[in-house]
Every structure is written in structure tokens, then in C-alpha cells.
Design a protein around this motif. Structure first.
Motif, PDB file in Angstrom:
ATOM      1  N   TRP A 174       0.840  -1.201   0.000  1.00 23.97           N
ATOM      2  CA  TRP A 174       0.000   0.000   0.000  1.00 23.97           C
ATOM      3  C   TRP A 174       0.871   1.246   0.000  1.00 23.97           C
ATOM      4  CZ3 TRP A 174      -5.207   0.524  -0.476  1.00 23.97           C
ATOM      5  CH2 TRP A 174      -5.733   1.771  -0.213  1.00 23.97           C
ATOM      6  N   PHE A 175       1.774   1.325   0.971  1.00 26.93           N
ATOM      7  CA  PHE A 175       2.592   2.530   1.087  1.00 26.93           C
ATOM      8  C   PHE A 175       3.729   2.559   0.077  1.00 26.93           C
ATOM      9  CE2 PHE A 175       0.361   2.399   5.150  1.00 26.93           C
ATOM     10  CZ  PHE A 175      -0.213   3.657   5.121  1.00 26.93           C
ATOM     11  N   ASP A 176       4.126   1.398  -0.441  1.00 26.09           N
ATOM     12  CA  ASP A 176       5.077   1.399  -1.562  1.00 26.09           C
ATOM     13  C   ASP A 176       4.468   2.120  -2.759  1.00 26.09           C
ATOM     14  OD1 ASP A 176       6.958   0.034  -0.119  1.00 26.09           O
ATOM     15  OD2 ASP A 176       6.504  -1.924  -0.987  1.00 26.09           O
ATOM     16  N   ASP A 177       3.185   1.850  -3.017  1.00 28.37           N
ATOM     17  CA  ASP A 177       2.541   2.515  -4.141  1.00 28.37           C
ATOM     18  C   ASP A 177       2.342   3.993  -3.849  1.00 28.37           C
ATOM     19  OD1 ASP A 177       1.250   2.110  -6.815  1.00 28.37           O
ATOM     20  OD2 ASP A 177      -0.452   2.968  -5.757  1.00 28.37           O
ATOM     21  N   MET A 178       2.015   4.336  -2.600  1.00 33.61           N
ATOM     22  CA  MET A 178       1.894   5.745  -2.241  1.00 33.61           C
ATOM     23  C   MET A 178       3.228   6.463  -2.465  1.00 33.61           C
ATOM     24  SD  MET A 178       0.474   7.489   1.268  1.00 33.61           S
ATOM     25  CE  MET A 178      -1.231   7.371   0.755  1.00 33.61           C
ATOM     26  N   ALA A 179       4.330   5.795  -2.107  1.00 35.62           N
ATOM     27  CA  ALA A 179       5.652   6.386  -2.332  1.00 35.62           C
ATOM     28  C   ALA A 179       5.918   6.597  -3.818  1.00 35.62           C
ATOM     29  CB  ALA A 179       6.725   5.494  -1.718  1.00 35.62           C
ATOM     30  N   THR A 180       5.394   5.700  -4.658  1.00 34.91           N
ATOM     31  CA  THR A 180       5.532   5.865  -6.112  1.00 34.91           C
ATOM     32  C   THR A 180       4.901   7.180  -6.568  1.00 34.91           C
ATOM     33  OG1 THR A 180       5.523   3.477  -6.486  1.00 34.91           O
ATOM     34  CG2 THR A 180       4.933   4.874  -8.349  1.00 34.91           C
ATOM     35  N   GLY A 181       3.733   7.491  -6.028  1.00 41.56           N
ATOM     36  CA  GLY A 181       3.070   8.738  -6.380  1.00 41.56           C
ATOM     37  C   GLY A 181       3.842   9.954  -5.921  1.00 41.56           C
ATOM     38  N   ILE A 182       4.412   9.869  -4.735  1.00 37.44           N
ATOM     39  CA  ILE A 182       5.171  11.000  -4.197  1.00 37.44           C
ATOM     40  C   ILE A 182       6.452  11.217  -5.004  1.00 37.44           C
ATOM     41  CG2 ILE A 182       6.420  11.805  -2.156  1.00 37.44           C
ATOM     42  CD1 ILE A 182       4.210  10.281  -0.516  1.00 37.44           C
ATOM     43  N   GLU A 183       7.086  10.126  -5.413  1.00 36.99           N
ATOM     44  CA  GLU A 183       8.269  10.255  -6.265  1.00 36.99           C
ATOM     45  C   GLU A 183       7.906  10.865  -7.619  1.00 36.99           C
ATOM     46  OE1 GLU A 183      11.533   9.780  -5.669  1.00 36.99           O
ATOM     47  OE2 GLU A 183      10.874   9.602  -3.589  1.00 36.99           O
ATOM     48  N   GLN A 184       6.705  10.536  -8.129  1.00 38.05           N
ATOM     49  CA  GLN A 184       6.257  11.128  -9.388  1.00 38.05           C
ATOM     50  C   GLN A 184       6.032  12.625  -9.224  1.00 38.05           C
ATOM     51  OE1 GLN A 184       6.000   9.432 -12.415  1.00 38.05           O
ATOM     52  NE2 GLN A 184       5.875  11.547 -13.144  1.00 38.05           N
ATOM     53  N   LEU A 185       5.482  13.031  -8.087  1.00 37.88           N
ATOM     54  CA  LEU A 185       5.314  14.456  -7.805  1.00 37.88           C
ATOM     55  C   LEU A 185       6.662  15.167  -7.820  1.00 37.88           C
ATOM     56  CD1 LEU A 185       3.537  16.875  -6.828  1.00 37.88           C
ATOM     57  CD2 LEU A 185       4.011  16.105  -4.503  1.00 37.88           C
ATOM     58  N   LYS A 186       7.649  14.537  -7.230  1.00 37.94           N
ATOM     59  CA  LYS A 186       8.989  15.125  -7.207  1.00 37.94           C
ATOM     60  C   LYS A 186       9.522  15.323  -8.619  1.00 37.94           C
ATOM     61  CE  LYS A 186      13.472  14.441  -4.927  1.00 37.94           C
ATOM     62  NZ  LYS A 186      14.211  13.571  -3.967  1.00 37.94           N
ATOM     63  N   LYS A 187       9.305  14.331  -9.492  1.00 43.21           N
ATOM     64  CA  LYS A 187       9.756  14.436 -10.881  1.00 43.21           C
ATOM     65  C   LYS A 187       8.988  15.512 -11.634  1.00 43.21           C
ATOM     66  CE  LYS A 187      11.014   9.527 -11.225  1.00 43.21           C
ATOM     67  NZ  LYS A 187      10.666   8.219 -11.859  1.00 43.21           N
ATOM     68  N   ASP A 188       7.684  15.588 -11.371  1.00 49.11           N
ATOM     69  CA  ASP A 188       6.845  16.527 -12.106  1.00 49.11           C
ATOM     70  C   ASP A 188       7.090  17.974 -11.713  1.00 49.11           C
ATOM     71  OD1 ASP A 188       5.681  14.362 -13.359  1.00 49.11           O
ATOM     72  OD2 ASP A 188       3.826  14.415 -12.184  1.00 49.11           O
ATOM     73  N   THR A 189       7.411  18.210 -10.452  1.00 50.48           N
ATOM     74  CA  THR A 189       7.453  19.582  -9.932  1.00 50.48           C
ATOM     75  C   THR A 189       8.825  20.045  -9.464  1.00 50.48           C
ATOM     76  OG1 THR A 189       6.933  18.872  -7.685  1.00 50.48           O
ATOM     77  CG2 THR A 189       5.058  19.341  -9.156  1.00 50.48           C
ATOM     78  N   GLY A 190       9.721  19.100  -9.189  1.00 53.35           N
ATOM     79  CA  GLY A 190      11.011  19.480  -8.630  1.00 53.35           C
ATOM     80  C   GLY A 190      10.971  19.762  -7.145  1.00 53.35           C
ATOM     81  N   LEU A 191       9.818  19.532  -6.505  1.00 55.62           N
ATOM     82  CA  LEU A 191       9.703  19.757  -5.072  1.00 55.62           C
ATOM     83  C   LEU A 191      10.584  18.768  -4.301  1.00 55.62           C
ATOM     84  CD1 LEU A 191       5.836  20.261  -4.774  1.00 55.62           C
ATOM     85  CD2 LEU A 191       7.587  22.016  -4.454  1.00 55.62           C
ATOM     86  N   ASN A 192      11.108  19.215  -3.196  1.00 55.10           N
ATOM     87  CA  ASN A 192      11.945  18.372  -2.349  1.00 55.10           C
ATOM     88  C   ASN A 192      11.053  17.588  -1.397  1.00 55.10           C
ATOM     89  OD1 ASN A 192      13.979  17.201  -0.863  1.00 55.10           O
ATOM     90  ND2 ASN A 192      14.472  19.052   0.282  1.00 55.10           N
ATOM     91  N   VAL A 193      10.527  16.482  -1.897  1.00 51.92           N
ATOM     92  CA  VAL A 193       9.649  15.633  -1.091  1.00 51.92           C
ATOM     93  C   VAL A 193      10.317  14.278  -0.871  1.00 51.92           C
ATOM     94  CG1 VAL A 193       7.506  16.731  -1.796  1.00 51.92           C
ATOM     95  CG2 VAL A 193       8.411  14.866  -3.159  1.00 51.92           C
ATOM     96  N   SER A 194      10.060  13.670   0.288  1.00 54.58           N
ATOM     97  CA  SER A 194      10.627  12.355   0.587  1.00 54.58           C
ATOM     98  C   SER A 194       9.654  11.583   1.454  1.00 54.58           C
ATOM     99  CB  SER A 194      11.975  12.490   1.305  1.00 54.58           C
ATOM    100  OG  SER A 194      11.807  13.160   2.552  1.00 54.58           O
ATOM    101  N   VAL A 195       9.866  10.280   1.524  1.00 55.49           N
ATOM    102  CA  VAL A 195       8.984   9.394   2.281  1.00 55.49           C
ATOM    103  C   VAL A 195       9.726   8.851   3.500  1.00 55.49           C
ATOM    104  CG1 VAL A 195       7.621   7.277   2.203  1.00 55.49           C
ATOM    105  CG2 VAL A 195       7.742   8.748   0.182  1.00 55.49           C
TER     106      VAL A 195
END
Length: 288
Positions: free
Chosen positions: A1-22
Motif C-alpha cells: 500500500w505505502f510502496d505505491d503511495m511512495a511511487t506517487g510521491i516520487e512522481q510528484l517530485k519528478k513533475d514539480t522538482g519539489l523536495n519531497v521524501s517518504v
């Protein structure tokens, strides 16, 4: 579940350049989440997004973070929405719970004994789905009987669901159905298969395709219900960015994720429209 959630957050990082981490807690209790949040407060991050295992237990730490000027966005915690900047939900929880009920009733032919599972009694969304499902079945299917006054806990683990299902089968050998509000219904299916009841006793569960496809295809699980964790993670973190950057979130805001293109704001809760229904016929259409 949270592995897939992390996939989305990593995609956000790629899309926006925001410094996000899990940050992943070592255990599933509130103490581990609080420890992580305390570290993040000390680091003076701009925002924290969290899916609380025990929402009320996290409130003091959430308040501490916000007092320090940190934006806090939750997911699956509408009950503490007044304590956070925003809670992002994939749908209205009561509606999702009624969907569990309708799918189970259809699978069981509207009659027989059933049992409901949650990950834990402190998990707000699981309990909301369970309560809505039981109320719906009581009102609409008088020939269906809940075998317990409160849900069984599977501890958010396949093994827990398996072992608890065996206990229920021993106590109620004539049981006709289960529904599980955590994504561990495969454990129930395994227990039923071990007793030559796979497909005979009906199972509806919160489900990830990667965890449940086998059971849907062999008929031991009638339906799986879900929303995409990757999309929820993306939406929650993007909402945190909008708030932290001063842009804010309003009714109709696009959180840039499927099902969250125009959120419906009710107080501090932003609702998307992102439920998914899995069957043997469509499960191969999903790959998470």
C-alpha cells in the motif's frame, strides 16, 4: 500500500522538482509516527503529510508542528480535520462503506451470517467504512446477520487476517461471508481455501491488485475495493505544497492526480472522487 503511495510521491517530485521524501515508520503504532514527526519538526520542514494509524494520538504532535509554522496535511483522518491544515480523502467514507455492504450482499445473495474486519479499532477510516456497511446491511438486508457486535482486528497483516478468519470459522462454521476494511482479505481467502470453502464463503475486501489478483481470479474473493495510493499520496503532498506556498486550497482546486482534479471542500476536508472496484474481469487492467 505505502510502496505505491511512495511511487506517487516520487512522481510528484519528478513533475514539480519539489523536495519531497517518504519516511517509513518501523512499526504500525502511533509512537513510530510521532517519532518521525518529531524529527521532522526539529528539521524545520515546510510541510508534513501523514496517514495516521491512530489519528487522535497524533494530535498533540500535529499541533506542535503547526505551532512551529509547519503545514500538516493528513489522509484517512477526517475526524481530526480541525487540527490540521487539510485532510485529503479519496471519497466520502460513508459512501465507500455502503459500497462494501452492497458488494457483500450481492455476493451472498442477500442472506446469511457475515463478519467484518478492520486493521485496528483505532483506525478512523476503517471504522467509518465498517459502521456504514453494517448500518446499510441492517437497513436493507434483514436476512443478513452480523456475528459480532464490533469488527474483528486483523492488525493490517495477511497473517492476522488468516488467523482471525480461522477463529471466526471455528466459532461460526455456518458463516457465509466476510468483508475486510484493510487490504488483507487475501489472508481470509487463504483460510477459507484451507477449509475447502474458497468461493463458497464470500469475501469482499479492500484490495491492491498486486495482493489480490490471484484470489479474484480463482473466485475466492468476490470483489476488491480500493483507491490508488499513488494518487492519494500525490494529491496530499501537492495540497501541502499549495498551502505552504501561500496559494491555498479551495473548493474545486485541482490536486493534479486522477480522481482529485476538482476536490469538494467541506471545512478542512477535501474530497476527491476516486473509488475503484476490482473483479476477476477487470483486475488485469491495473498494475499496482
Amino acid at each position: 500500500w505505502f510502496d505505491d503511495m511512495a511511487t506517487g510521491i516520487e512522481q510528484l517530485k519528478k513533475d514539480t522538482g519539489l523536495n519531497v521524501s517518504v519516511q517509513v515508520p518501523e512499526t504500525g503504532d502511533a509512537a513510530s509516527q510521532i517519532s518521525i514527526m518529531e524529527d521532522l519538526i526539529a528539521q524545520d520542514v515546510d510541510a508534513i503529510c501523514v496517514v495516521p494509524n491512530d489519528p487522535n494520538a497524533l494530535v498533540p504532535t500535529i499541533e506542535k508542528a503547526r505551532e512551529a509554522g509547519i503545514v500538516v496535511v493528513t489522509h484517512e483522518a477526517p475526524g481530526i480535520a480541525d487540527s490540521v491544515d487539510l485532510d485529503v480523502e479519496a471519497f466520502v467514507n460513508e459512501t465507500f462503506g455502503e459500497l462494501f455492504a452492497e458488494k457483500l450482499a450481492t455476493a451472498m445473495g442477500g442472506k446469511g451470517k457475515y463478519a467484518g474486519f478492520v486493521g485496528g479499532l483505532t483506525m478512523e477510516t476503517h471504522m467509518a467504512w465498517y459502521d456504514a456497511a453494517v448500518s446499510y446491511l441492517k437497513a436493507n438486508y434483514p436476512d443478513m446477520e452480523n456475528v459480532a457486535e464490533e469488527p474483528y482486528e486483523d492488525g493490517n497483516s495477511v497473517e492476522g487476517a488468516h488467523d482471525k478468519a480461522l477463529e471466526v470459522l471455528k466459532a461460526y462454521p455456518d458463516i457465509a461471508g466476510f468483508f475486510d476494511c484493510s487490504a488483507q482479505g487475501g489472508g481470509i481467502c487463504e483460510a477459507l481455501q484451507e477449509n475447502d470453502l474458497g468461493g463458497t464463503v464470500k469475501v469482499v475486501s479492500l484490495a491492491l491488485p498486486s495482493m489480490s489478483a490471484t484470489y479474484l481470479k480463482d473466485g475466492s474473493m468476490a470483489n476488491g475495493l480500493c483507491w490508488r495510493p499513488a494518487d492519494a499520496g500525490y494529491a496530499a503532498c501537492y495540497a501541502a505544497y499549495l498551502i505552504a506556498s501561500g496559494q491555498g486550497v479551495a473548493d474545486g482546486t485541482d490536486l493534479k492526480a486522477t480522481g482529485y482534479e476538482s476536490i469538494s471542500l467541506d471545512g478542512n476536508v477535501g474530497y476527491g472522487n476516486a473509488p475503484l472496484e476490482f473483479t476477476a474481469d477487470n483486475i488485469d487492467d491495473y498494475n499496482f
